[in-house]
Design a protein around this motif. Structure first.
Motif, PDB file in Angstrom:
ATOM      1  N   VAL A 271       1.112  -0.893  -0.336  1.00 18.54           N
ATOM      2  CA  VAL A 271      -0.181  -0.335  -0.188  1.00 18.54           C
ATOM      3  C   VAL A 271       0.516   1.999   0.537  1.00 18.54           C
ATOM      4  CG1 VAL A 271      -1.807   1.516   0.653  1.00 18.54           C
ATOM      5  CG2 VAL A 271      -2.332  -1.037   1.169  1.00 18.54           C
ATOM      6  N   SER A 273       0.865   5.118   0.126  1.00 18.58           N
ATOM      7  CA  SER A 273       0.555   6.892  -0.273  1.00 18.58           C
ATOM      8  C   SER A 273       0.936   7.881   0.304  1.00 18.58           C
ATOM      9  CB  SER A 273      -0.044   6.138   2.392  1.00 18.58           C
ATOM     10  OG  SER A 273      -1.129   4.740   2.183  1.00 18.58           O
ATOM     11  N   TYR A 274       0.765   8.898   0.076  1.00 12.00           N
ATOM     12  CA  TYR A 274       0.857  10.157   0.531  1.00 12.00           C
ATOM     13  C   TYR A 274      -0.604  10.709   0.729  1.00 12.00           C
ATOM     14  CZ  TYR A 274       0.230  10.184  -4.152  1.00 12.00           C
ATOM     15  OH  TYR A 274      -0.027  10.132  -5.830  1.00 12.00           O
ATOM     16  N   THR A 277      -4.109  10.291  -0.478  1.00 10.22           N
ATOM     17  CA  THR A 277      -3.695   9.117  -1.694  1.00 10.22           C
ATOM     18  C   THR A 277      -3.345   7.852  -1.124  1.00 10.22           C
ATOM     19  OG1 THR A 277      -3.515  10.853  -3.474  1.00 10.22           O
ATOM     20  CG2 THR A 277      -3.418   8.762  -3.948  1.00 10.22           C
ATOM     21  N   THR A 278      -4.199   7.244  -1.310  1.00 10.07           N
ATOM     22  CA  THR A 278      -3.555   4.897  -1.206  1.00 10.07           C
ATOM     23  C   THR A 278      -4.036   4.511  -2.349  1.00 10.07           C
ATOM     24  OG1 THR A 278      -4.074   5.809   1.436  1.00 10.07           O
ATOM     25  CG2 THR A 278      -4.002   3.595   0.722  1.00 10.07           C
ATOM     26  N   THR A 279      -3.297   3.733  -2.671  1.00 10.13           N
ATOM     27  CA  THR A 279      -3.012   2.893  -4.025  1.00 10.13           C
ATOM     28  C   THR A 279      -1.956   1.853  -3.339  1.00 10.13           C
ATOM     29  OG1 THR A 279      -2.578   5.133  -5.296  1.00 10.13           O
ATOM     30  CG2 THR A 279      -2.601   2.562  -6.222  1.00 10.13           C
ATOM     31  N   GLU A 280      -2.798   0.831  -3.935  1.00  9.60           N
ATOM     32  CA  GLU A 280      -2.158  -0.798  -3.993  1.00  9.60           C
ATOM     33  C   GLU A 280      -1.381  -0.947  -4.972  1.00  9.60           C
ATOM     34  OE1 GLU A 280      -5.259  -4.012  -3.746  1.00  9.60           O
ATOM     35  OE2 GLU A 280      -5.816  -2.584  -1.157  1.00  9.60           O
TER      36      GLU A 280
END
Length: 298
Positions: A271, A273-274, A277-280
């Motif tokens: 995961v 994150s910043y 925004t969170t993206t797998e």
């Protein structure tokens, strides 16, 4: 190489021409004969006291590469430089696997420092409320042995745990209590694998873009073959154009034929994150072994 094979010694002054598939196993010298006779692998150090490295006469001497310098190294980069220097071929690493046990992380650790003739600062006297106790310090927890065994390799870029054995009741819990108290850590204060095996890999390059100078993190949960879980994470800051990059050692897609058949791996995707925004992100084993780029898609 055939374990029972007979090989001709090279001419004087020449090195043995090992096949490209051959690799070493880094551990403390106590276990070298076991690695050779039981594991049928080539140890980097053995009880003949070959491959230990360090110094012999004076602290002013150059710290020679070997098991003592690897496990006492104060950063991943320093430890990897030792692995690279162990092999006579500058294009190859001296070891593919690293084996640690809890004895190396606790009672035997002082012996590793003694071989480098640099023993100061790994343990310090602390007032614990009713008496002074000699406890591991920041320098100890910065060592590669601690990073691997006590901290499970969390945050390392090119070292991944591939197996751990069952746990025993040992001094590991005390070391973790000290880490949490003195360094503000939050690791579980439990005994974990008595023996842990790590693999040295190129690592996949996870890249993406965020806002300029943004704090970016990547994390996942690792599940071992013993059913234990632990956190793996890194953080970085994007550059002036918002670009960031992580090197990660774990594949989320499992092992592939002909390579390490690990039983310890992420329980799910990474995961990233910043900000909000969170993206797998999923990472293949090929990307980890070849150092390939994996682009984050938002």
């Amino acid at each position: 190489m055939d374990y029972n094979g007979i090989y001709e010694a090279p001419e004087n002054g020449e090195l043995f021409d090992y096949p490209d598939t051959v690799y070493g196993v880094m551990s403390w010298w106590d276990y070298g004969h076991w690695i050779e006779t039981i594991g049928h692998r080539i140890p980097n150090a053995n009880p003949f006291q070959a491959g230990i490295g360090g110094r012999r006469g004076s602290i002013e001497e150059e710290n020679q590469p070997g098991s003592s310098t690897f496990f006492t190294a104060q950063s991943e980069e320093e430890a990897s430089a030792v692995l690279e220097a162990v092999h006579p071929d500058p294009d190859k690493a001296g070891a593919r696997y690293i084996i640690s046990d809890v004895e190396m992380a606790t009672g035997k650790f002082y012996a590793m420092t003694a071989w480098t003739l640099d023993t100061k600062g790994y343990y310090q006297s602390y007032w614990t409320g009713n008496e002074y106790q000699y406890l591991p310090s920041t320098r100890y927890f910065n060592s590669m042995e601690s990073r691997l065994h006590i901290l499970d390799g969390n945050g390392l870029k090119q070292y991944r745990m591939v197996h751990e054995t069952w746990a025993y009741q040992t001094q590991e819990v005390v070391y973790k209590q000290v880490y949490n108290f003195l360094l503000g850590g939050s690791i579980p204060e439990v005994d974990t694998g008595y023996v842990k095996i790590f693999e040295y890999v190129k690592g996949a390059k996870v890249t993406g873009t965020a806002a300029p100078n943004e704090t970016v993190s990547i994390k996942t949960t690792i599940l071992t073959g013993q059913g234990r879980t632990f956190d793996y994470s890194q953080s970085t800051t994007s550059d002036s154009e918002g670009r960031y990059e992580f090197t990660v050692p774990y594949s989320t897609e499992g092992p592939i034929p002909g390579e390490t058949q690990f039983d310890t791996a992420p329980a799910g995707a990474y995961v990233v994150s910043y900000g909000n925004t969170t993206t797998e992100v999923r990472v293949s084993e090929e990307a980890v072994l070849k150092g390939e780029e994996v682009k984050v898609k938002v």
